[in-house]
Write a protein that holds these residues in place. Structure first.
Motif, short mmCIF file in Angstrom:
data_model
loop_
_atom_site.label_atom_id
_atom_site.label_comp_id
_atom_site.label_asym_id
_atom_site.label_seq_id
_atom_site.Cartn_x
_atom_site.Cartn_y
_atom_site.Cartn_z
N LYS A 1 0.88 -0.89 -0.44
CA LYS A 1 0.31 -0.39 0.25
C LYS A 1 0.84 0.87 -0.33
CE LYS A 1 -3.83 -1.94 2.45
NZ LYS A 1 -5.11 -1.72 3.17
N SER A 2 -0.21 2.39 -0.09
CA SER A 2 0.68 4.02 -0.26
C SER A 2 0.50 4.65 1.22
CB SER A 2 0.45 4.91 -1.69
OG SER A 2 0.87 6.11 -0.82
N GLU B 1 -5.99 4.52 -6.12
CA GLU B 1 -6.46 5.40 -5.10
C GLU B 1 -6.83 6.72 -4.46
OE1 GLU B 1 -5.58 4.45 -0.24
OE2 GLU B 1 -5.48 2.78 -1.75
N ARG B 2 -5.15 6.85 -4.96
CA ARG B 2 -4.96 8.70 -4.21
C ARG B 2 -5.59 9.79 -5.36
NH1 ARG B 2 -0.94 7.91 0.09
NH2 ARG B 2 -1.23 10.45 0.56
N LEU C 1 5.24 4.80 -7.76
CA LEU C 1 3.91 4.38 -7.51
C LEU C 1 2.78 3.31 -8.54
CD1 LEU C 1 3.95 8.66 -8.33
CD2 LEU C 1 3.54 7.13 -5.88
N MET D 1 -2.09 1.97 -6.26
CA MET D 1 -2.07 3.54 -5.15
C MET D 1 -2.52 4.66 -6.23
SD MET D 1 1.60 5.46 -4.36
CE MET D 1 2.32 3.59 -3.90
N SER E 1 -8.55 -0.71 -6.12
CA SER E 1 -7.89 -0.99 -7.66
C SER E 1 -7.90 -1.94 -7.44
CB SER E 1 -6.58 -1.17 -6.65
OG SER E 1 -6.55 -2.16 -5.43
#
Length: 233
Positions: free
Chosen positions: A43-44, A178-179, A171, A175, A185
């Motif tokens: 995960k980020s 999501e971001r 990245l 990620m 995802s």
């Protein structure tokens, strides 16, 4: 901002997570070192908070593993009952950026978290960002290359901003979904590939302009600075 917390005391973890949530941050808390390392690998996160005394792997070993495997210097805050000078030295020498002794004072914890995040992302509070020939105006949501405005969709602007704010960091597609997109995802990650291809063309992200978007096989992308002087030598 997303934070990972290693804390095996459930009530303590809940209190810290609630504090961070009230400060507009997301917190995932894990009770074991193995679970924590797995989360960090997949995960980020923008910051890690570690307890020292954990049942399976102590916080120092977790920190050493993180520093050996992550490809960017993620900030790490130690929060633990161990507060003698030698413990602090051990944690800092192992790669911690800051150290807090329990019992925690909520205001101090949040202040130290914010300070660490500012250190890694100093551009977050700036309205105008400059990266070589690229200028990002966050207020008007316009990106310039060599002072020429580039027409982008809102999503392409958000993606470009995230890329430059995380320059040099891997990245993953998940990620980015999501971001940047704010979605799970489990949807088709080809969406990310399509936008990346378009950004390369529209922004002129190429070595001649000092940057390149490197595709990391089966993982994602990394925006890298290129030494233009070395290229012309």
């Amino acid at each position: 901002m997303r934070i990972a917390l290693l804390e095996d005391e459930h009530e303590q973890a809940e209190r810290i997570a609630e504090l961070l949530h009230d400060d507009d941050k997301t917190c995932d808390y894990l009770a074991t070192g193995q679970a924590f390392l797995s989360a960090v690998a997949h995960k980020s996160y923008d910051l890690l908070i570690l307890d020292w005394q954990i049942p399976d792997i102590d916080g120092i070993e977790v920190l050493r593993n993180v520093r050996a495997t992550l490809d960017w210097p993620i900030p790490v805050l130690f929060v633990t009952q161990r507060a003698n000078e030698q413990d602090i030295i051990t944690a800092l020498d192992a790669g911690a950026d800051d150290y807090l002794a329990k019992p925690l004072r909520p205001g101090e914890l949040l202040a130290r978290v914010r300070a660490l995040l500012r250190r890694v992302h100093p551009e977050v509070e700036k309205e105008h960002l400059e990266f070589g020939p690229f200028t990002i105006d966050k207020g008007s949501r316009v990106i310039y290359c060599h002072d020429e405005p580039i027409e982008l969709t809102d999503k392409d602007f958000d993606l470009t901003l995230f890329l430059f704010q995380n320059q040099g960091r891997l990245l993953t597609r998940e990620m980015l979904l999501e971001r940047v997109w704010g979605v799970s995802s489990d949807i088709n990650t080809r969406t990310v590939d399509t936008h990346m291809s378009r950004l390369r063309r529209r922004l002129g992200i190429k070595p001649e302009n000092g940057f390149r978007i490197k595709t990391i096989y089966q993982r994602g992308y990394r925006l890298e600075a290129v030494d233009t002087e070395a290229m012309s030598a």
